[in-house]
Structure formats: C-alpha cells, structure tokens
Design a protein around this motif. Structure first.
Motif, PDB file in Angstrom:
ATOM      1  N   LYS A 152      -8.552  -5.560  -5.322  1.00 21.99           N
ATOM      2  CA  LYS A 152      -7.479  -5.266  -4.384  1.00 21.99           C
ATOM      3  C   LYS A 152      -6.945  -6.567  -3.773  1.00 21.99           C
ATOM      4  O   LYS A 152      -5.735  -6.780  -3.686  1.00 21.99           O
ATOM      5  N   TYR A 153      -7.880  -7.418  -3.383  1.00 18.26           N
ATOM      6  CA  TYR A 153      -7.477  -8.723  -2.863  1.00 18.26           C
ATOM      7  C   TYR A 153      -6.612  -9.453  -3.866  1.00 18.26           C
ATOM      8  O   TYR A 153      -5.560  -9.993  -3.548  1.00 18.26           O
ATOM      9  N   GLU A 204       2.706  -4.884  -0.952  1.00 15.20           N
ATOM     10  CA  GLU A 204       1.299  -4.671  -1.270  1.00 15.20           C
ATOM     11  C   GLU A 204       1.038  -3.185  -1.487  1.00 15.20           C
ATOM     12  O   GLU A 204       1.726  -2.347  -0.914  1.00 15.20           O
ATOM     13  N   LEU A 205       0.058  -2.895  -2.310  1.00 17.67           N
ATOM     14  CA  LEU A 205      -0.300  -1.499  -2.538  1.00 17.67           C
ATOM     15  C   LEU A 205      -1.183  -1.015  -1.396  1.00 17.67           C
ATOM     16  O   LEU A 205      -2.032  -1.748  -0.926  1.00 17.67           O
ATOM     17  N   ASP A 206      -0.971   0.221  -0.972  1.00 14.52           N
ATOM     18  CA  ASP A 206      -1.893   0.750   0.033  1.00 14.52           C
ATOM     19  C   ASP A 206      -3.135   1.286  -0.673  1.00 14.52           C
ATOM     20  O   ASP A 206      -3.206   1.348  -1.900  1.00 14.52           O
ATOM     21  N   ARG A 259       0.872  -9.913  -5.589  1.00 16.01           N
ATOM     22  CA  ARG A 259       2.104  -9.183  -5.258  1.00 16.01           C
ATOM     23  C   ARG A 259       2.809  -9.865  -4.099  1.00 16.01           C
ATOM     24  O   ARG A 259       4.023 -10.011  -4.093  1.00 16.01           O
ATOM     25  N   LYS A 260       2.004 -10.286  -3.116  1.00 15.65           N
ATOM     26  CA  LYS A 260       2.581 -10.955  -1.949  1.00 15.65           C
ATOM     27  C   LYS A 260       3.310 -12.231  -2.383  1.00 15.65           C
ATOM     28  O   LYS A 260       4.425 -12.505  -1.977  1.00 15.65           O
ATOM     29  N   PHE A 278      -3.601   2.059  -4.697  1.00 17.19           N
ATOM     30  CA  PHE A 278      -4.502   1.168  -5.410  1.00 17.19           C
ATOM     31  C   PHE A 278      -5.595   1.955  -6.126  1.00 17.19           C
ATOM     32  O   PHE A 278      -5.909   1.728  -7.282  1.00 17.19           O
ATOM     33  N   ASN A 291      -3.115  -7.718  -4.507  1.00 11.77           N
ATOM     34  CA  ASN A 291      -2.191  -7.851  -3.382  1.00 11.77           C
ATOM     35  C   ASN A 291      -1.803  -9.296  -3.114  1.00 11.77           C
ATOM     36  O   ASN A 291      -0.680  -9.580  -2.710  1.00 11.77           O
ATOM     37  N   GLU A 330       6.455  -8.940  -3.805  1.00 11.55           N
ATOM     38  CA  GLU A 330       6.404  -7.495  -4.005  1.00 11.55           C
ATOM     39  C   GLU A 330       5.583  -6.861  -2.887  1.00 11.55           C
ATOM     40  O   GLU A 330       4.709  -7.504  -2.317  1.00 11.55           O
TER      41      GLU A 330
END
Ligand code: ATP
Ligand code: MG
Lengths: 495, 250, 448
Positions: free
Chosen positions: B100-101, B114-116, B107-108, B120, B104, B112
């Motif tokens: 996840k880290y 971030e996925l919640d 993406r950051k 995710f 995101n 884009e």
C-alpha cells in the motif's frame, strides 16, 4: 561511505524540524517565586489547600532531598549541573482556579488542547460516538497544564461505575483516605533524588481508583503540557486497581520549544490488588531540544507498579521520542503469586538526545512472570541506553523472565548501549536475556526505494516494523499516533 | 523505450560492466542469459539505481530521460520495476502495508489520487488470487520466513500491483516449481502490452517457453557477447558458454 | 562506568598494611635499583594507596565484595625450597612427551621443578626475577605497558610488589607445537595468611603461534591470596591459545587481572576453567588494536559450598573488521555464588565488528546465586553484536527423558550438567587441553 552518506546529508538538509507541538500559549500565569526552600513547599501545599499530614510528608521529603546527591555515576548521561534554585516550582494559569465546568475554563487553554489534538468538550466527543454500538467514548482525559489540572472529562460518567478519575489535588480533597492509604507506598519518599524532590514539590497529576470487580469501560488519559518558561513540572500519578479491576491508562506529553532546559521529574505509582490489571501506556514527546542539543526537557521520572495481589498484572508500554534527557525505569514489583509484569519500550533518540531507560522486574512471589521487549533506535549524535534489572528473590519459585533488547543504529555518530543486570537466587526460576544490535540494511532501504518509497518513508516503515512488537501493545488510538511519531522523530537522520 | 550505450560500471572499485549496448523497444521482451558472475544482476542494479554501483562511462536513456540521474524511487515512479534475485526481508512490516505504501507513494508522485483502504484491498485480493497466493502471506512480514519460491511469487505480486512500464526480472524463475513457474509466467504475460517492456534474466530456456522473448542476449565478461532470436536460448542450453571463453565449471 | 572515581585524600584504612609492606620491602625486590622498575612499582603503590581495595560501589565490583579479604592482613610469602603436599605436577600432556614447564611455588619460580626441553629456537621462557637480575632490557617497556594501574587497584597492588612470575617470548614466525605449561602452586602457611603477586608477561611476536596452559593448584589449609597480573601481547598475524585452569584450595583467594592486546590479523583464543578457591575473580581486558583481529574468551566454572567466582571480561573493539566471541557456562551448587560481567565496547569507526557473547548459568541448589551483567556499548553502526544470558536449573523434560530410559536420577543429572558445560569446553580447539579439561569436569561431577 557511499550513497548512504549522501542520503543522510540530503535528508538532514530538509529538516529543522518538525516538532509540531513547539508553540507557546500566551496566558497569564500564577507563578511561585523562583527557588526551592521550605517556604515554597508550604506555598504549594497551601495553594492546594492540603491537609496537615500531606504538608508534613512533603517537608520530610524535602529535608531528605537536601541530604541526597544527584545520581550521576551510573547512568550513561552527561549534562551540566542543574541549578535547582533557578526555577519556578509552581505555575498555574490564573483563571484556572477550580473551574466547575468547561465553560469556566479559559478559552485560550481550550484552544491549546484543540491544537494538540486533545478533545476536552464532552458534548462534541459524545456527538461523535452517537451512532456507535456502545455510545461510550473511547477515552476520558485529564488535562494538566503546567502545575495544575485544568479539566477532566467524563468524570460523572465514570463515577456512575464507582471509578474515581480526577486530578490528584482533587483526590486529596475529596478522597483523602484513599490517597493517604496508597501515596508513597510504592515509591517511598526516600526512594531516589528525583522522586524525593517530586514528593516535596509535586503540583498536580492524575488519580485513578477502580473499585472491586469493575472493568473501566474507556481509556483513561492524562495529557501533560509544560507551557510556562523556567518551570519544572513535577506531576504525581497514583492509580489503584482494586480486586478484579481493570484499567487502561494513557499518558501523553508535549512542551514548547525553548532554548533553556526544563526539568520534569514525575512520579507514578501503580497498585494492583488480587486479580487486577493495570495497563499503562506512555507516548513521551517532550520537546527534545534542537539539533545542536540546545534546549529540551530533562525527563527524570520514577515509575513503579506493585503487583500486590495474586494473579495481578501490570503492563508498561512506552514510546519515548522526546526530551533532551530521559532517565526512566518503569518497574514492577511482583509480590503476589502468579503476578505478571510487562515492559514494552520503544526509545528513539536523534540529534543530541540522550536516553537511559529500561525497567526493573523484581520477582518476589511464586510463579511470577515478566516480559521485557525493548527497541532502541539511535540516530544523529545521540546516545540510547537500555538498562534493566531482573531480580529473582529466593522465594520466587517457578519465576520466569524473558528479555529481548534490540538496538538499531542510524548513522555512525550515535551510540547504542545495553546494560542488563540479571540476579537470580532461585534455581527453579528461569531467566533469559537476548540482545542484538544492527543497522538498517542498505538492502532493505534499496528494496523500499525500488518500490517507490522515498528514503524518509522507507526508514520510517522499516523502523516501525522493527518496533512492531511494542507498538502493537498500544491502544488503537495511540498506536496510529505513535507510528507517525516514529517517522517524525527520525526526520533528518536517516540513511 | 530503453537505450543503453557503452555502459561501464564498477562495484567497490572493480569494473563489472565493461561496455554494454542494448536497446529495448516499446512492447518488447528481451532475455539476458549468461554465466554466474557475468554481471547480469549488476546491470539490473545499475538500472534501478542501487547505491555503490558506480557508472563510470556510458548512458542509459529511458523514454527520453537520462535514467542515471534519477533517484531509485523516482525511477520506480517512472515505471521501472526490479524483481530482485534475492528479495529482501523486512521484519515487522506486513506485506499489505508495504504494498500500500509503495503503490500510494508512486501514485502520489505521479499526481494520481491515492487508493483508499477498500479500493486497495479489492485490488490486492484480485491479484493475489490470480497468482494463487494465500491471504496469509499478505499478513506476514515482507518476505520474512518465506520460502525461496514464495519470495519470487511475492515479487511477481508486487509487479502485478504496481503495473510497471519497464520490468526487470532477475532470475524470477529460480526456485519455482513447475506450477508456480506457469502461474508467474501467466502473470508476466498478462502485463505484456504495446507500452510495456521487459528484461528477463534467466539461466533456463524453460522460462522462455512461457515468456517468449523477442530477443535473447548473452552477457559474459561484462559485455553483450551475442544477440539473437529465441532460438539462441536453445543453443546456449545445449552448448553452454564455452564459445564465450567461459569454462563449464565457472 | 567501570573506572572508579579515585577518592583523593587519605589512604583507605585497609590499604595501609600493604603500603607499609611496600615501604619495608621495596629495596629488596628483584630488579630494585633499575629506574624503570622502581618507577613502575612506585606508580602501582601510589595508585593502590589512593584507591585501596575496590568496593561494591565501584560498578565493576558491584557483585564481588572483598570485605572478607580486607579483614585479614596478608603477609608476603617467603621463599621456600620444599614442595610438600604434592608429588605429581599437573599437565595436559600425554605421558612421555617432552615438557616445557615452569613451576612456581607461592609465586616464586622454582628451577628445580621446571624444565624447558624441546623448545624450538626463537622461544624464550624464564622466571621474571631471573630476567630482572640477568637480562632486563628486553622486558623494559614491555612490562606494565598494558596495565592501567589507576583503574585497577589490584593490578596496582601487583605492580607495586612485582618480582617474580613468568616471561614468555615467542619469536617472530616461530610456531610452538607443544603446549608451554605454567604451574602455579599455592602452599601457604598454617600460621598466617600469605600473599604473593605473580606477574606473567607473554609476547607472541608477529606471525608466531603458541599454546600456553596455566595451572593453578593449591594444597594445605593456610589462607592465601594469589594476586595475578598477566600481560599478553599478540602481535600482527600471531595466534596465541591461552588456557587456564584454577584449582586452588578452599581457603584461597585467587584474583587475576589479564590485559591483552591483539594486533592486526592476530588471534587470541582463551579459556578459563574455574573449580577452586573460596573467592576468585578472573578479569580479562582485551583490546582489538588492529584490523582483522579475533578475540575468543571462553570459559566454564563449577562451584559449590561457599565459593564465590567472578568472571569479568571487557572486549574493546578499537578497530574495524574484528571479531569477538565469548561463551561462558557455569554450574553453581550449594550456597555458592557466581558473577559474570561481560562488556563489549565497539568504538566509533570500528565498523564491520562482529561481536557475540553468551553466558549461561545452571543453578543446582536452592541457595545458589548468579549475578550476570552482559553489556554492549556501541558507537558504530555497521556492526553485528549480540549477547545472550540465561539462568535456571536443569530442564525437567530432559531429566525425565533420561530417567524414563532407565538412568538413575543422580546419574542423569550428572550427565546433563556435563553436557551443559561441554558446550563451552568444546570451544577449545586444542585436543589435549580440551580432553584434559573435560576430565576435570567429570571429576568435579563425580565428587557431587
Ligand atoms: N560488492 C562487490 N564487491 C566486489 N565484487 C562484487 C560485488 N558485488 C558483486 N561483485 C562481483 O561482480 C560480479 C558480477 O556479479 P553479478 O551479481 O552481477 O553476477 P550475475 O551475472 O548476476 O551472476 P548470477 O548468475 O550468479 O546471479 C561477480 O564476480 C561478483 O562477485
Ligand atoms: Mg545475478
């Protein structure tokens, strides 16, 4: 040194620094004159409208203190002599004189706590839990500002269950017998230099009593804030869990950025009777000083719990990231048979911080058990020492201890030290101690960066992983805060 | 997509890469084979930007950018993904947390959103299932206590989640059983597309039956010694590397 | 923290008899009149006069109280020519092999009992007193170099009275296959308490290799204090195996301060087996002074009755790329007490240090006691350091397993204790020494 050094430098440049609690509150204060003598002790006692016995006790402590020497020879700490006469021993917001409700509390103070993220308005908190199953707030707060408690939330709600949660000053007035029965019984007034000083001049702190068989339904929490310049904070906390009771207690602390060092010498006493459990969690984030070691809190704290009853349990969890100096050994006296002591600690030092912290587990009763997990992280030019005593007395048949101490070094200018003392006088006892020291491996760092994490996040992630065993002991609300804190306190150090 | 010109690199002062030339076009899959110690992993580390791998000469252009000036995490954000030959263990950090880290962070960096947590979880469940991995492995700390094959599968999972534009697979087939090999290869093939390229490092022709390469290169003594079509892999399997001045034993 | 704060001012009461002895005897000590010897002794005497005996307030001595020793005034042992009480000297060698053995009785070298057969060229062995009388130049500047008398009061006392002991020089590149044995016999006297201060100097020159075995044995029931200092210099590329077994009598005090310097790529491998003495302390301070050095400090102890055994080691990683390993195991019976303090210091810049320590104690009775303080002090980040410590009794499951296989309880216990100690003894790479030490363990177990 390869690219690591570059990273270190690069990251160092980004900082100066994110101690986000470093603001001051501009509020008029009621201040005792500087200096320390019997008159000051009497002054504090009078301000608190204390009974005679407590004043006598303070004075005995003060006299004992005058004959004591500051313990300087064994802890791995170095700091200039402290001038105990050059500080105020009492500071209170002027308007705080025993407000009956939050409406009477200075709005400036409420704003301070809002800024710190500490909710004090019950209605608002309750509104937040309206839809939930229990309709019970997760947490009740006692807010201590310099020398006094300014507000305690959800007191009434707790009272319905017979739980007393208030400032210790109030407890002295409202529940003198309980206070008198337990105060100073775990940490006697002659215990050590700083504790003895605390006995003489303590100003406020929290008091908790959980009656027989009651499980406290929410986390009890005290939030300590040093605001006034040139003051010391000497709080005193006393928590009693009567037979079969359970309580989880949280402690948080911050202070403004100041160039001078401020002294914080607290005493915490816990008493667990038969089958009682006390869980005590601390996230200590006092101002650590700047990166050259200017300013910061001197944190000399005596915390001790007595597992007096059978099957009782005391569990300490601490996340120590702040303070210029930390001197702190939350301990358990395992008196009751089958009692359990736990110590989970994360201590992070950066820049010029120094920490000498650990625990003492004194096994007296049969089948007593203790667990110690200590994670030390040193960065910058800091020194971080674990110091722990495990003592098994002759009657402690079947006692068990397991200790795991891991140190992580970030950069080659810091120090990580492990000093365990293991003393066993019972053959059926089993004591095991393990310690390791290592650094964050370049492999781990590169792996994270290859997956897109920047070096700071990578270090924060790896260090959080390293501390996992301890952080998972924290109550949920705290754990998230603590994880962020781990990252923040290492900013400017990573490599 | 990627153009490597006369690349020289040293490790601890020792020259390992001695002038690599290699061009990989969009949508192409190239395989590199070569004896142990010939510099295959070194090349992959240099491309990913590992510290201590010093480029002394040459250039690497990636989608028009000078790849060598970028930090490792910037390369990652640009879509460079390295499946490690020896995936690293990170105690205490759960696999999901790590993913996840990583996702995101990238993406950051790309601007884009971030996925919640929910989005995710959905994504990762789907990918795990496709790779026939257990949920249990997601909860465990990154690579800690994973078997060799599990580690490789975990690398493939990360690749599937991060959807790189240029993926380097450094012996991702080593340690995999036949079924796992097919699953991993399917995962890789699913990623293939006109705008994605791959560099597959392997010792075994077997893998290349599943992931059919456009070109095969032989790396020995720090240089590309020969290039050819997929039939080159077969030939190498048969004859070994003697032709390139390398003993069988080496 | 281990450095005592010198208390300036008057000489402590309990040190006075020894400062008086020093004034009385110094002119007659071997080598007296040589400037460097006199200066060395005066330095030791004044350091002891300032500090006196260490007390438990001194962090390095917190678990060993020397009060019983301070209560007695020990008189310097006198020279003697008898050797009553023993006829077979201890050895690790097989019968019939040639011997290099220096024998000391109450601290004094005895030509009549010693032999130096079969030594290769380039190896010198001698008594210290002889050396000081005959050929002092080579030891000047070497003797006393590694000992910090200000931080170690007992080493200071030894230095004040140093007179006899062993001097070993293993020449450059020389390899000595047979062990060189040093036998220290304590006889003492029935009518008074006696003290002696043997001084041992071992220099292994570059690329040399040797095995040195110290035996400490005691006979008789006189109260004695053997206050040893051993200085060991292992030069570049040299390997020294240094083994010690201490089997003094139950009325003996045995104190030993070892100061070891390990040069570049050198290896110091030691083992200390403690069985005897009423109170004993083995202190070893080893400095890894060159890159690539190796230090191995291992040992085992077996104590019973009222015995007190203290092992205090300090390994100083002063240079990068060094390794240290330490395994200590002990069995404590009756009301005996064991102390283990082991510190590993990694100095700033000593990167790539690999330091590991393990100490494990077995408590065999209800009144036995262990105090253990392993310690890491680390100032470099690229290191791997660990320590482990355990204390406890024999595992019930194991005991039960053996008994279930028909082995009687006592025998089963003996077997398990033996196995426990064996783990340490197996650290000794020299076959003859290891076997000899194993036999001593078996003997101790049989006497239970
Ligand atoms: N830190 C280092 N210091 C010195 N030499 C190194 C270092 N790292 C790698 N090398 C050397 O570089 C050479 C190339 O190594 P590399 O890992 O790139 O080989 P490889 O082709 O991936 O081999 P394999 O097929 O075994 O994975 C080897 O000879 C290796 O020993
Ligand atoms: Mg490789």
């Amino acid at each position: 040194m390869s690219g690591t050094q570059e990273t270190v430098d690069q990251v160092r440049a980004v900082t100066e620094q994110s101690y986000k609690y470093g603001f001051t509150t501009d509020i008029e204060a009621d201040l005792a004159p500087k200096g320390l003598n019997e008159d000051i002790v009497r002054f504090i006692s009078a301000k608190k409208e204390e009974p005679e016995w407590l004043l006598e006790w303070r004075l005995k402590a003060f006299r004992a203190w005058q004959a004591m020497e500051e313990p300087r020879y064994w802890a791995k700490l170095s700091y200039p002599p402290i001038d105990y006469q050059d500080a105020h021993y009492y500071a209170a917001p002027k308007t705080s004189n025993r407000p009956k409700s939050l409406d009477e509390v200075d709005p400036e103070l409420l704003r301070t706590y809002e800024k710190l993220g500490i909710p004090l308005r019950e209605q608002e908190i309750l509104a937040g839990v309206e839809g939930t199953e229990t309709k019970m707030p997760a947490i009740a707060v006692d807010a201590v500002f310099d020398s006094v408690s300014v507000a305690t939330t959800f007191k009434a709600k707790l009272e319905e269950m017979g739980i007393i949660f208030c400032s210790i000053s109030e407890a002295v007035r409202e529940h003198p017998d309980l206070v008198r029965q337990y105060l100073g019984t775990v940490v006697p007034y002659t215990d050590n230099f700083y504790a003895t000083l605390n006995c003489a001049v303590f100003t406020d702190g929290s008091f908790v009593y959980v009656p027989k068989g009651v499980r406290c339904p929410m986390e009890l929490s005290t939030y300590f804030r040093i605001n006034q310049a040139n003051t010391g904070q000497f709080e005193r906390t006393l928590i009693i869990a009567d037979e079969g009771a359970y309580v989880s207690y949280l402690e948080g602390c911050t202070a403004p950025k100041r160039d001078e060092n401020q002294l914080h010498a607290a005493v915490v006493e816990l008493v667990a009777l038969d089958n009682a459990t006390i869980k005590y969690s601390t996230v200590q984030n006092w101002y650590p000083g700047n990166e050259d070691g200017v300013g910061g809190i001197y944190n000399f704290v005596t915390k001790r719990g007595a597992c007096r009853g059978v099957n009782s349990k005391i569990s300490w969890t601490q996340v120590e990231t702040g303070s210029a100096i930390t001197w702190k050994y939350p301990s358990c006296i395992l008196q009751g048979d089958n009692s359990v002591g736990e110590f989970y600690s994360v201590a992070i030092t950066n820049n010029r911080q120094q920490a000498d912290t650990g625990t003492k587990m004194i096994h007296i009763g049969k089948n007593t058990k203790s667990t110690i997990v200590s994670k030390g992280i040193s960065a910058g030019r800091s020194n971080n020492t674990y110091r722990g005593l495990v003592k098994i007395l002759p009657k402690a048949d079947g006692a068990r201890n397991h200790t795991q101490c891991d140190s992580l070094l970030i950069g080659d200018q810091c120090g990580a030290h492990t000093v365990p003392y293991i003393e066993s006088r019972n053959r059926s006892a089993r004591v095991e101690h393990e310690a390791t020291t290592a650094k964050i491996s370049e492999d781990q760092l590169f792996y994270c960066r290859q997956r897109g994490l920047d070096p700071e996040d990578a270090v924060s992630l790896i260090v959080n992983g390293f501390c996992k065993e301890v952080l998972k002991e924290l109550p949920m609300e705290f754990a998230v805060e603590a994880q962020k804190l781990v990252g923040i306190s290492l900013e400017g150090s990573v490599g | 997509m990627l153009e490597i010109k006369n690349l020289h690199a040293t490790v601890d002062g020792k020259e390992i890469l001695k002038g690599i030339d290699l061009t990989i076009g969009s949508g192409e899959v190239h395989a590199i084979m070569g004896p142990n110690g010939s510099g295959k992993s070194t090349l992959s580390y240099v491309l990913a930007g590992r510290e201590g791998y010093e480029v002394t000469e040459g250039s690497v252009t990636y989608n028009g950018m000078d790849l060598l000036t970028l930090e490792p995490e910037e390369r990652a954000a640009e879509g460079v993904f390295l499946a490690f030959q020896y995936p690293v263990e990170i105690p205490g950090v759960a696999n999901t947390t790590f993913l996840k880290y990583a996702l995101n962070a990238m993406r950051k960096r790309r601007g884009e959103p971030e996925l919640d947590a929910l989005q995710f979880l959905k994504l990762i469940r789907e990918k795990t299932k496709a790779l026939n991995m257990s949920d249990d492995m997601l909860k465990r700390a990154v690579n800690v206590g994973f078997s060799g094959g599990e580690k490789k599968r975990n690398e493939t999972l990360q690749m599937a989640v991060l959807q790189p534009r240029f993926a380097i697979l450094d012996e991702t087939d080593s340690g995999l059983d036949i079924d796992a090999l097919r699953i991993v290869a399917d995962g890789v093939n699913a990623l293939r597309g006109a705008d994605r390229s791959m560099l597959v490092i392997t010792h075994y022709q077997r893998l290349l039956e599943y992931i059919v390469p456009d070109r095969v290169h032989v790396l020995a003594h720090g240089r590309i010694q020969r290039s050819g079509g997929k039939e080159l892999a077969l030939e190498l399997e048969e004859k070994g590397y003697r032709e390139f001045g390398v003993d069988e034993a080496a | 923290m281990s450095t005592p704060t010198p208390i300036r001012g008057a000489t402590p009461q309990t040190a006075l008899p020894y400062t008086e002895q020093f004034e009385r005897l110094k002119a007659g000590l071997p080598g007296s009149g040589l400037d460097w010897v006199d200066a060395l002794r005066e330095g030791g005497a004044s350091a002891f006069a300032v500090n006196g005996f260490p007390t438990v307030k001194n962090e390095a001595w917190r678990y060993t109280n020397l009060r019983p020793l301070e209560k007695v005034v020990f008189e310097p042992a006198e020279p003697r020519s008898d050797a009553p009480g023993f006829d077979v000297l201890p050895t690790v060698r097989a019968a019939g092999t040639s011997a290099t053995r220096l024998v000391f009785v109450d601290g004094r070298f005895r030509h009549d009992l010693s032999s130096a057969a079969g030594l290769p060229n380039g190896v010198e062995v001698a008594g210290l007193a002889d050396r000081l009388a005959g050929d002092p130049d080579w030891i000047a500047g070497r003797l006393g170099r590694l000992v910090d008398v200000d931080a170690n009061p007992l080493a200071a006392l030894n230095t004040a009275f140093l007179g006899d002991g062993a001097v070993l020089r293993i020449g450059r590149g020389v390899e000595v296959a047979e062990p060189i044995e040093l036998v220290y016999v304590t006889l003492g006297r029935e009518d008074r308490a006696t003290v002696f201060h043997p001084r041992t100097l071992i220099v292994a020159e570059p690329m040399s290799r040797a095995v040195v075995v110290e035996h400490h044995v005691g006979y008789g029931s006189g109260v004695t204090l053997a206050n040893h200092v051993v200085e060991v210099d292992v030069a570049e590329g040299a390997t020294l195996h240094h083994y010690k077994v201490q089997r003094e009598s139950g009325t003996a005090f045995h104190l030993s301060h070892g100061a070891v310097r390990i040069g570049k790529d050198a290896c110091y491998d030691s083992f200390i087996l403690t069985v005897g003495a009423r109170l004993s302390r083995n202190e070893v301070r080893a400095e890894l002074a060159g890159t690539g050095g190796t230090c191995r400090l291992n040992g085992a102890y077996m104590v019973r009755g009222q015995q007190h055994v203290d092992t205090s080691t300090f390994i100083d990683h002063a240079q990068p790329h060094c390794g240290s390993r330490e395994v200590y195991k002990g069995a404590i019976d009756d009301s005996a007490r064991a102390v283990f303090q082991g510190k590993i210091l990694v100095r700033r810049g000593a990167q790539k240090t690999d330091g590991h320590q393990l100490n494990r104690a077995l408590l065999l009775s209800d009144t036995a006691e262990i105090d253990s303080k392993p310690e890491l002090e680390i100032y470099a980040d690229d290191v791997k350091c660990s320590h482990g410590a355990t204390a406890g009794e024999l595992a019930d499951e194991q005991l039960f397993y053996l008994r279930a296989r028909g082995i009687p309880k006592d025998e089963a216990r003996g077997l398990l204790i033996g196995a426990f100690l064996a783990e340490a003894i197996e650290e000794i790479p020299e076959d003859t020494v290891r076997e000899n030490f194993q036999a001593l363990v078996a003997g101790w177990l049989a006497a239970r």
